[in-house]
Structure formats: structure tokens, C-alpha cells
Design an enzyme around this catalytic site. Structure first.
Site, short mmCIF file in Angstrom:
data_model
loop_
_atom_site.label_atom_id
_atom_site.label_comp_id
_atom_site.label_asym_id
_atom_site.label_seq_id
_atom_site.Cartn_x
_atom_site.Cartn_y
_atom_site.Cartn_z
N LYS A 68 8.90 12.35 4.70
CA LYS A 68 8.98 11.57 3.31
C LYS A 68 10.27 11.85 2.64
CE LYS A 68 4.03 10.80 3.87
NZ LYS A 68 2.73 11.01 3.30
N LYS A 123 12.36 8.62 1.93
CA LYS A 123 12.43 8.05 0.53
C LYS A 123 13.41 8.52 -0.50
CE LYS A 123 7.34 7.40 1.08
NZ LYS A 123 6.23 6.88 0.51
N PRO A 140 4.59 -3.01 -0.30
CA PRO A 140 6.05 -2.38 -0.46
C PRO A 140 5.88 -0.98 -0.76
CG PRO A 140 5.50 -3.95 -2.44
CD PRO A 140 4.51 -3.99 -1.64
N ASP A 141 6.93 -0.26 -0.38
CA ASP A 141 6.85 1.08 -0.45
C ASP A 141 7.53 1.61 -1.77
OD1 ASP A 141 7.40 4.14 -0.69
OD2 ASP A 141 6.88 4.13 1.39
N PHE A 174 5.14 12.47 -4.00
CA PHE A 174 4.20 13.53 -3.41
C PHE A 174 3.73 13.01 -2.13
CE2 PHE A 174 1.66 15.86 -6.88
CZ PHE A 174 2.61 15.50 -7.87
N LYS A 217 -17.16 -15.01 -3.45
CA LYS A 217 -17.57 -13.86 -2.95
C LYS A 217 -17.76 -14.00 -1.20
CE LYS A 217 -21.52 -10.72 -3.03
NZ LYS A 217 -23.02 -10.72 -3.04
N ASN A 275 -8.75 3.76 -3.49
CA ASN A 275 -8.57 5.23 -2.80
C ASN A 275 -9.23 6.18 -3.97
OD1 ASN A 275 -6.41 6.38 -4.27
ND2 ASN A 275 -5.33 5.04 -3.19
N ASP A 332 -1.51 1.24 0.62
CA ASP A 332 -0.47 1.01 1.86
C ASP A 332 -0.63 -0.45 2.18
OD1 ASP A 332 0.85 3.36 1.26
OD2 ASP A 332 -0.10 4.24 3.05
N1 CTP Z 1 4.07 5.76 -2.32
C1 CTP Z 1 4.81 4.47 -2.76
N2 CTP Z 1 4.14 3.40 -2.44
C2 CTP Z 1 3.59 3.23 -1.26
C3 CTP Z 1 3.19 4.39 -0.80
C4 CTP Z 1 3.47 5.57 -1.28
O1 CTP Z 1 5.52 4.58 -3.64
N3 CTP Z 1 3.07 2.11 -0.83
C5 CTP Z 1 4.52 7.13 -2.82
C6 CTP Z 1 3.68 7.97 -3.51
O2 CTP Z 1 3.43 7.66 -4.97
C7 CTP Z 1 3.88 9.31 -3.20
C8 CTP Z 1 4.68 9.08 -1.74
O3 CTP Z 1 5.22 7.68 -1.63
O4 CTP Z 1 4.71 9.79 -3.98
C9 CTP Z 1 4.06 9.51 -0.57
O5 CTP Z 1 2.76 9.05 -0.52
P1 CTP Z 1 2.06 9.02 0.68
O6 CTP Z 1 0.52 8.13 0.59
O7 CTP Z 1 1.42 10.52 0.87
O8 CTP Z 1 2.62 8.43 1.86
P2 CTP Z 1 2.91 7.04 2.64
O9 CTP Z 1 4.48 6.67 2.37
O10 CTP Z 1 1.90 6.09 2.04
O11 CTP Z 1 2.80 7.35 4.22
P3 CTP Z 1 1.29 7.59 5.01
O12 CTP Z 1 0.17 6.91 4.28
O13 CTP Z 1 1.93 6.80 6.21
O14 CTP Z 1 1.03 8.95 4.97
#
Ligand code: CTP
Length: 401
Positions: free
Chosen positions: A339, A343, A306-307, A325, A289, A210, A279
Site C-alpha cells: 500500500k 498509494k 474510488p481509492d 493507514f 425498503k 465498518n 471499498d
Molecule cells: N483508503 C482510501 N480509499 C479507499 C480505501 C482505503 O483512501 N477506498 C485509504 C485508507 O484511509 C487508508 C489506506 O487507504 O489510509 C489503506 O486502507 P485499507 O482499508 O487498509 O486498504 P485498502 O486500500 O482498502 O486495501 P484492502 O481493503 O484490500 O486491504
């Protein structure tokens, strides 16, 4: 005030904003700071040396009458005496000279010789400021640890509108005070900051990622470091110049980030997750390739990563402060609040990444700080300023914990 007796060498270069350096000089004098002004020849066309001499109560050094031989003595004396070297206003020319190490007048010679920290307040036409040469010079200087304040946007003396206006003398004076007398309100705290994008490999030459540059996370790591914290920076893929003076761990994928963050989370007092982790990742990584399939659509199957923030939330121990964030493109408040709860964060910094001046890859941000108590929308500010506000809020939250 303990600024009394500190020595600031103030370089003034040729620009209409030179008049604002007068107000800056008088403010510094009020604080008891010994201010020695060096003016370039062009600066003397805008304000007379006598004005600065009167305001600073010290002789002003200019090139107008000085013969090059006298530089040797004077520039070394001032270079050594300085606790802080400030150039305000700084033209594109002096910035270029500093980046290259050119010393061809009293100011550039002294600036090259000094070991004092350097603070630059640029002022110039917007075209000159945005010129790739100037931007590259600024990046070079930042990477060497030079501090910048401004420039601000708005109407310029030349009639143009855009970035290039020197910051107000009050803001520069505050910047000077911070550098001379840094607030150490995070001393004793261990702070982990995550920054940048993660990359998910698709084949040996491709990946999914990204737009995150790492700028917001880096600003947080630098601000926490400057306020006395012991900082661990976990950084993914970034394009911005990296902070110095912090422990850094490099990661590539979201799973690497997960391992690095969860492995060290237990040691931390504050964890700020500014990284933009991918994600999803491709279910399989092609060993070779991937070749074109003769007009057929290529279907990629992605599996969820994983989140990291949610995992840290689950591991949260008493006394820890967790900040996340939320990058959103719609329904900012609602998504961010979800969130925050999901979280187990104490604070979420929400930004609508579609707004100009916010989000990825720019130096400014427009954010809303959300806690269980409510929300505070901040105006557009630099990422460093946003970082300071986040850290202020972290301290308030910890005081109430
Ligand atoms: N984050 C994380 N692990 C992930 C995705 C996000 O730790 N796999 C953390 C980011 O560092 C940030 C927060 O979660 O502090 C929110 O990230 P964001 O991309 O806005 O949200 P997502 O939880 O990924 O939800 P979505 O993409 O569905 O909006």
C-alpha cells in the site's frame, strides 16, 4: 526553564496512589512550578498535609479543619491563580462530581470555579473505572476539553488486575509540561486528517459500513492542533467525541470523502488518512425498503469505490507529506508495504486489527510505522501517543525532503 513561576493547583483525592502525587509535587518544584496542593478529607488518610506542605513549600488546603465560609475566599484565589489544574490521583467520586458540577468540598469547589485547563489522572479499582457511570462521566469531561492521562493497566493495590493504576509521576509531569508549554513544532503547517467510517446506502433504512469509531483520526487532529498546525478534519461516521478548534467537513459515503479530500488536497502540507472508507457500495440504492423475499437468498451486487489515498498519491505535489493507514488481519508488513508503494505514501501506519488493544473502537493501538527506509514497531500505547509519534515521524520525513 520557562515553566518557572507557572502555577499548578494539584488536587489530591483519597486513594493509595496519593503517595505518587508526592513525587509529582517534588518534580514540579524542581522545575520551578509554583504548586498549591488541595487535599480532600479522604486523601489526608493516605498522606499527611505536612508531606505536601514540605514538598511544595506552600500551605496545603484541606477540608479537615476549614469551615465552609473560608472556602469562598480561598477557592477563588487558587482558582484564579492556576495556569493548570491537575487532579492526581482522581477517584471515581471526584470525576463524577466534576461531570455533574457538584461543589461540596474545597477541591470540587475550586475545580468548578477555575478557568484553567484541567488534567485528570484517574486511579481506582478496575471495576469502578470500567463502570458505565464512570466511563460516561469521563466522556462528558473529555467533550468539555478536560485532559486525561491514564489510567494504566496492571496489578492494583486491591489485588485486582486491569485498568485503574494511576500513571507514573514522570508521565503526569510530562503531561503537565506539555499543557503549560505546548510544543508548537507544527506551526505554519496545514494538515488534513480523515477519520471514521463511510456509509454506503442500500435502501432508505440500511447501509454498509465498518467498525471505525474515528478515535485514531481524532487523536491525530487534536495532537496536530495542539502542536500548532492548522487542521482540516474530514470526518465520516464516528462515535467518539469530536475535537474542537479544528475546521471540520462531514462526509457520508466514500465518494463524498473522495470529493472532500481531493478538493482540498492541493492546499495541504500534510495529509493523514486515518479514515476507513468502504471499498464497495451497492450498485443500486433501492428507493423503497427492501422486503424479505420469502426464503430466497438476497444477492447484493457491489461496485468498487474510488481509492481516495491513491488519488491523493497521484496528485501529490513536491513538499507534501502523505500518511496512510493499513488495517490488516494477516501478513501485516507485506500488505502495508504494498500500500505504501501503490498509494505513493511517505509513511504508512500498519496495524493488525485482530490484536487485543489494537484497531477499531478501542483507546489504544499497536502499530508499525513503515517508510521507504524501514519499519519501526511501536508497543501498545494510547491513540494520542500513537498520534504524537506519527507527527514526530512526519517532521523527520519533512526535514529530509
Ligand atoms: N483508503 C482510501 N480509499 C479507499 C480505501 C482505503 O483512501 N477506498 C485509504 C485508507 O484511509 C487508508 C489506506 O487507504 O489510509 C489503506 O486502507 P485499507 O482499508 O487498509 O486498504 P485498502 O486500500 O482498502 O486495501 P484492502 O481493503 O484490500 O486491504
Amino acid at each position: 526553564m520557562s515553566l518557572k513561576g507557572k502555577c499548578v493547583v494539584l488536587g489530591v483525592t483519597g486513594g493509595i496512589a496519593a503517595y505518587k502525587a508526592c513525587a509529582l509535587t517534588s518534580r514540579l518544584r524542581k522545575w520551578g512550578v509554583e504548586t498549591h496542593v488541595i487535599m480532600t478529607r479522604n486523601a489526608t488518610q493516605f498522606v499527611t498535609p505536612l508531606t505536601f506542605e514540605t514538598l511544595s513549600n506552600h500551605p496545603v488546603v484541606t477540608d479537615t479543619f476549614a469551615r465552609p465560609e473560608t472556602w469562598e475566599v480561598e477557592h477563588i484565589a487558587l482558582a484564579k491563580a492556576a495556569d493548570l489544574f491537575v487532579i492526581a490521583p482522581a477517584t471515581a467520586n471526584i470525576i463524577a462530581k466534576l461531570a455533574c458540577g457538584i461543589a461540596d468540598d474545597m477541591l470540587s469547589t475550586t475545580a468548578l470555579a477555575t478557568k484553567a485547563p484541567l488534567l485528570i489522572a484517574p486511579a481506582m479499582n478496575t471495576g469502578m473505572w470500567t463502570a458505565p457511570a464512570t466511563q460516561q462521566n469521563v466522556e462528558t469531561l473529555k467533550a468539555r476539553g478536560v485532559h486525561f492521562i491514564g489510567p494504566e493497566g496492571g496489578f492494583l493495590a486491591c489485588g485486582d488486575e486491569g485498568a485503574g493504576r494511576m500513571s507514573e509521576p514522570e508521565a503526569i509531569a510530562d503531561g503537565i509540561r506539555e499543557l503549560l508549554e505546548p510544543v508548537q513544532d507544527l506551526a505554519g503547517l496545514r494538515v488534513m486528517v480523515t477519520a471514521g467510517a463511510t456509509r454506503e446506502r442500500l435502501d432508505p433504512v440500511r447501509f454498509l459500513s465498518n467498525d471505525s469509531s474515528g478515535k485514531m483520526g481524532f487523536a491525530l487532529a487534536e495532537a496536530a492542533r495542539d502542536r500548532g498546525a492548522q487542521v482540516l478534519l474530514v470526518k465520516g461516521c464516528t462515535t467518539a467525541p469530536e475535537p474542537t478548534g479544528v475546521e471540520t467537513v462531514n462526509v457520508t459515503s466514500t465518494r463524498d470523502l473522495y470529493d472532500a479530500v481531493t478538493g482540498r488536497a492541493g492546499e495541504m502540507d500534510v495529509i493523514i488518512q486515518a479514515a476507513a472508507p468502504a471499498d464497495y457500495r451497492p450498485e443500486t440504492v433501492a428507493e423503497q425498503k427492501i422486503k424479505k423475499a420469502g426464503g430466497e437468498a438476497l444477492v447484493l451486487r457491489l461496485v468498487e469505490n474510488p481509492d481516495v489515498a491513491a488519488a491523493v498519491g497521484r496528485m501529490k505535489r513536491p513538499g507534501q507529506t502523505l500518511v496512510g493507514f493499513a488495517a490488516e488481519t494477516e501478513r501485516l508488513g507485506e500488505h502495508a508495504a504494498e500500500k505504501l508503494a501503490k498509494k505513493r505514501l511517505d509513511l504508512i501506519v500498519a496495524n493488525d486489527v485482530t490484536r487485543p488493544g489494537a484497531g477499531f473502537n478501542v483507546d489504544t493501538n499497536i502499530v508499525t510505522l513503515l517508510t521507504a527506509e524501514g519499519e519501526e514497531a511501536l508497543p501498545m500505547m494510547t491513540k494520542r501517543e500513537v498520534a504524537e509519534r506519527i507527527l514526530d515521524r512526519v517532521l523527520t520525513l519533512r526535514a529530509g525532503q
